[in-house]
Design a protein around this motif. Structure first.
Motif, mmCIF file in Angstrom:
data_model
loop_
_atom_site.group_PDB
_atom_site.id
_atom_site.type_symbol
_atom_site.label_atom_id
_atom_site.label_comp_id
_atom_site.label_asym_id
_atom_site.label_seq_id
_atom_site.Cartn_x
_atom_site.Cartn_y
_atom_site.Cartn_z
ATOM 1 N N SER A 97 -0.910 4.168 0.463
ATOM 2 C CA SER A 97 -1.741 5.016 1.308
ATOM 3 C C SER A 97 -2.276 4.206 2.467
ATOM 4 O O SER A 97 -2.716 3.071 2.286
ATOM 5 C CB SER A 97 -2.913 5.595 0.507
ATOM 6 O OG SER A 97 -3.858 6.205 1.370
ATOM 7 N N ASN A 141 -8.353 -0.069 -6.868
ATOM 8 C CA ASN A 141 -7.744 0.530 -5.682
ATOM 9 C C ASN A 141 -8.463 1.834 -5.361
ATOM 10 O O ASN A 141 -8.698 2.668 -6.248
ATOM 11 C CB ASN A 141 -6.256 0.806 -5.916
ATOM 12 C CG ASN A 141 -5.466 -0.463 -6.142
ATOM 13 O OD1 ASN A 141 -5.860 -1.533 -5.676
ATOM 14 N ND2 ASN A 141 -4.345 -0.354 -6.850
ATOM 15 N N ASP A 187 -2.491 4.712 -4.982
ATOM 16 C CA ASP A 187 -2.317 3.338 -5.441
ATOM 17 C C ASP A 187 -2.932 3.109 -6.820
ATOM 18 O O ASP A 187 -3.215 1.976 -7.195
ATOM 19 C CB ASP A 187 -2.926 2.362 -4.430
ATOM 20 C CG ASP A 187 -2.077 2.232 -3.185
ATOM 21 O OD1 ASP A 187 -0.883 1.954 -3.330
ATOM 22 O OD2 ASP A 187 -2.598 2.424 -2.074
ATOM 23 N N SER A 245 -7.814 3.987 -11.242
ATOM 24 C CA SER A 245 -7.960 3.144 -10.052
ATOM 25 C C SER A 245 -8.460 1.750 -10.406
ATOM 26 O O SER A 245 -8.500 0.880 -9.544
ATOM 27 C CB SER A 245 -8.923 3.791 -9.048
ATOM 28 O OG SER A 245 -8.382 4.986 -8.550
ATOM 29 N N GLU A 289 -7.602 4.463 -3.462
ATOM 30 C CA GLU A 289 -6.878 5.706 -3.253
ATOM 31 C C GLU A 289 -6.014 6.051 -4.461
ATOM 32 O O GLU A 289 -5.437 5.163 -5.107
ATOM 33 C CB GLU A 289 -5.991 5.603 -2.002
ATOM 34 C CG GLU A 289 -6.760 5.312 -0.727
ATOM 35 C CD GLU A 289 -7.762 6.402 -0.408
ATOM 36 O OE1 GLU A 289 -7.371 7.608 -0.452
ATOM 37 O OE2 GLU A 289 -8.931 6.079 -0.117
ATOM 38 N N PHE A 318 0.835 -1.197 0.000
ATOM 39 C CA PHE A 318 0.000 0.000 0.000
ATOM 40 C C PHE A 318 0.871 1.250 0.000
ATOM 41 O O PHE A 318 1.876 1.326 0.702
ATOM 42 C CB PHE A 318 -0.897 0.041 1.246
ATOM 43 C CG PHE A 318 -1.701 -1.205 1.450
ATOM 44 C CD1 PHE A 318 -2.893 -1.405 0.774
ATOM 45 C CD2 PHE A 318 -1.263 -2.193 2.325
ATOM 46 C CE1 PHE A 318 -3.622 -2.558 0.959
ATOM 47 C CE2 PHE A 318 -1.986 -3.348 2.522
ATOM 48 C CZ PHE A 318 -3.170 -3.531 1.838
ATOM 49 N N SER A 343 -5.856 3.006 1.937
ATOM 50 C CA SER A 343 -6.141 2.264 0.714
ATOM 51 C C SER A 343 -6.885 0.951 0.982
ATOM 52 O O SER A 343 -6.657 0.272 1.983
ATOM 53 C CB SER A 343 -4.841 1.956 -0.022
ATOM 54 O OG SER A 343 -5.094 1.403 -1.288
#
Length: 748
Positions: free
Chosen positions: A547, A582, A587, A595, A584, A545, A550
């Motif tokens: 974040s 994902n 990521d 995402s 966030e 990760f 995440s």
């Protein structure tokens, strides 16, 4: 700590096992019918793979019977069979096989000597008395020799200028010869001599024997004349040391520069009350997996720096059965805690199984002192149990870590710690004592199948703390791509919930699905640990990760359809697709600035007995969309022809992703063609020839280069690692390179 160790020693454990039976019936015409039985009626699908099926390449299905699965095969009496079962996708050793041989990966294959069993069956039918146990020592070898000419497919200074430019020509040889079996009285014996460990491909292997080598300017480093003279003199005067690249026999040399060397040494004895096994060097311990986790890895070396080793003491059959319960106890002091053979350690297992319920506890230790049990650094306690509750199969296992004597281990760089502990762990930062969040990991699964096996579901949850680790289980670095630990427990500081299911939607059609969600386990001390592990960009890193907020969602959808009734011959088609999301921005998938990603897809079509000229045909299509810069499509057609000939034709298409950092797609197209044949003389080697251009769909030389290297149904990455990162991932394998190969491989 003494109380903790005393508590651990008091725990009992066992692994449940399903058993198979093998019987042989002499048909009187030079053939015999061999019957295998696999006693696991709960399995959804079981196939048998062995020497007569080219292992998984043509594995044959077993038939569901009342108490398990059955398979019959008529073969010449003078046949020896090595085999394993593949139960619901898992390779399974037949623990009740008539005999065993080493599988080359730390485990065992079942072994059937058809002639011996047929003779024994006849003797038993005639009422003959049992003969005294006799020695049964078998010779095996896994050997290969090959040559390769490697070319660049474009100019070094300008990739747009295409063409074949010679870069090097090499000769390679790998040979491992084994004697294995039992002395009189069922005393196991195993010894392996590594005669040659010379690689073939300069990108994937270290230390070549060059017939010719050019530098990037095109200047000869090794001329043809020099290379051929070395070859002739080496093979004529000192073939073993030449093919083994013997360059240094000093005491400090730890091979392969000190070849030929004793590669594996493993031997012991079995009695009614105690079994004993010892191993040295590259010898592997027997795999321990009885609940959910592999807790002793079959890839763990006894001591790859030519020192160290292990002793394993376990209960004999005469002590394992107590009433209706089976007990097990294993005590294994060793100097293998770091795989190099420089650190003392211990694993010990104890357990019990009764009434369909099994429980297990294991204690592992890593010692920093000069003797056993001196100045422990790491203690692992692994406990687990499994059984059936209200028709649901439930299993759970947990790992508890305790660290001490931290002043004796390096606290400097990442690589200082990795080197000290043997390059086989995720966690390299530790807190003294026990932290209930950092030092815990675990997994739990619940499985249920509907009546008539119409559908089945497995719900799973796993978590892993910031400093959780399992000794004697491989994890990434210097493990040649083997990540048993991370595959089981997940990344550091992560938790994951998953569902795996299937539905038999119609006759011959099975639909499968596997959604999962992963997120950080804790955000405490995030910045400190992220600075150490995170944002590395490594595909096999320790952190997943960027974040702390995440969440990663992924799913796999697949379908398998048996086309046999439609096509009138054995055939099937399988498809799958994988997607990721994902939550966030930190990521997001860089290649698409998104995402969401459709990451992988695959299709396989198989048909047998296509014609008199084609015995079987396999078609593979794979999409690998996990590279940030290039989308990778691969197509492989593999045909089994008469006279044990197989041919493969492969194609690859690369295209830039929308947000690729590359300015140009220099190698958009690749292809490969290969042919192999088993020769029924010279101890039945397989001979192969290949030409690969801007792609390489074959395994590395030392892994059996005549076989396809697939990940799912797509061409996979190579296993040679640079740190934690593949030296070539699937997209980059032979990107800008071509090669001609010719080789022989023996597996007998």
């Amino acid at each position: 700590m003494k109380k903790l160790i005393a508590f651990i020693a008091a725990l009992l454990v066992v692994g449940t096992a399903v058993f198979a039976d093998v019987s042989v019936k002499d048909l009187g015409d030079g053939t015999a019918e061999v019957t295998f039985f696999y006693g696991n009626p709960r399995a959804t699908e079981v196939v048998i793979a062995g020497t007569w099926t080219d292992w998984q390449n043509a594995a044959e299905p077993m038939t569901k019977v009342e108490k398990g699965w059955e398979y019959k095969k008529v073969l010449p009496v003078a046949t020896e069979m090595r085999y394993k079962f593949i139960s619901d996708g898992n390779w399974t050793t037949d623990l009740k096989a008539p005999d065993f041989v080493d599988d080359g990966f730390g485990g065992k294959n079942g072994f059937v000597d058809v002639a011996a069993m047929a003779a024994a069956s006849k003797a038993a039918a005639a009422g003959a008395s049992a003969a005294a146990p006799s020695a049964k020592i078998k010779f095996m070898t896994w050997s290969m020799i090959g040559t390769q000419a490697q070319f660049r497919t474009s100019a070094v200074t300008d990739a747009s200028k295409k063409g074949l430019s010679m870069d090097n020509a090499t000769i390679g040889a790998k040979s491992y010869s084994k004697l294995t079996g039992n002395f009189i009285g069922n005393n196991p014996f195993f010894v392996e001599l590594a005669l040659a460990e010379t690689g073939l491909d300069p990108v994937q292997d270290g230390g070549q024997l060059y017939l010719r080598d050019l530098d990037e300017a095109g200047t000869d480093v090794v001329t043809w004349n020099q290379g051929l003279i070395d070859l002739v003199n080496g093979l004529a005067g000192h073939p073993v040391s030449y093919l083994a690249r013997t360059t240094d026999n000093s005491e400090t040399s730890a091979g392969p520069g000190s070849n030929p060397f004793l590669g594996h040494l493993k031997f012991g004895f079995n009695t009614r009350y105690v079994n004993y096994l010892t191993g040295f060097n590259y010898a592997k311990p027997e795999i321990s997996k009885s609940i959910l986790l592999t807790t002793v890895d079959g890839n763990w070396d006894a001591g790859y720096q030519h020192m160290g080793g292990f002793n394993v003491f376990s209960l004999g059959d005469g002590l394992r059965q107590i009433g209706d319960a089976k007990i097990n106890f294993v005590f294994a002091p060793n100097k293998s805690a770091d795989r190099k053979g420089t650190k003392y350690g211990l694993w010990t297992i104890a357990g019990v199984e009764a009434g369909g319920v099994a429980a297990e506890a294991q204690y592992n230790a890593f010692y920093t002192g000069e003797t056993l049990f001196s100045k422990p650094f790491e203690h692992d306690v692994i406990v687990g149990a499994k059984g059936k509750v209200a028709g649901v199969d439930v299993a759970a296992q947990a790992v508890v870590n305790v660290y001490e004597n931290l002043d004796r281990v390096p606290n400097g760089s990442f690589w200082d710690m990795m080197g000290y502990t043997g390059y086989s762990r995720s966690a390299i930062k530790f807190s003294d004592g026990f932290d209930p969040v950092k030092h815990l990991a675990g997994t739990v699964q619940a499985s249920y199948k509907l009546p008539e096996d119409f559908a089945g579901f497995t719900l799973g949850y796993r978590f892993r703390g910031l400093e959780s680790n399992m000794l004697y289980v491989c994890d990434h670095h210097n493990d040649m791509g083997k990540d048993t630990q991370t595959a089981q427990l997940g990344y550091l500081n992560s938790q994951r919930i998953s569902l795996d299911g299937y539905v038999k939607a119609a006759d011959g059609l099975t639909v499968s699905f596997a959604p999962a969600m992963e997120m950080p386990l804790t955000v405490s001390d995030w910045d400190e640990y992220y600075a150490l592990y995170g944002n590395t960009g490594l595909p096999n890193g320790r952190w997943n990760f960027n974040s702390k907020d995440s969440m990663k969602l992924e799913t796999r959808l697949g379908a398998d359809y048996d086309l046999s009734s439609v096509m009138g011959k054995k055939s099937s088609v399988s498809v799958y697709g994988k997607g990721k999301y994902n939550t966030e921005d930190a990521d997001k998938f860089a290649g698409y600035d998104s995402s969401m990603l459709f990451s992988n897809a695959g299709l396989k079509f198989t048909v047998n007995e296509v014609s008199s000229a084609v015995k079987a045909l396999d078609f593979y299509y794979g999409l690998d969309n996990t590279n940030d810069n290039q989308m990778f499509n691969t197509f492989v057609v593999s045909a089994a022809l008469p006279m044990e000939i197989r041919t493969d034709v492969s194609f690859a298409l690369r295209s830039l992703t929308p947000e690729s950092s590359l300015s140009d797609n220099n190698y958009p197209f690749g292809f490969a063609i290969g042919v192999s044949k088993k020769i029924n003389r010279m101890y039945k080697p397989t001979v192969y020839a290949q030409f690969v251009y801007d792609m390489d769909p074959y395994k590395n030389f030392g892994d059996g280069q005549d076989a396809l290297n697939l990940d799912g149904y797509a061409v996979g990455s190579k296993v040679k690692y640079n740190g934690d990162s593949p030296a070539q991932d699937a997209v980059e394998v032979y990107n800008g390179w071509a090669a001609c190969r010719l080789g022989l491989r023996w597996d007998l």
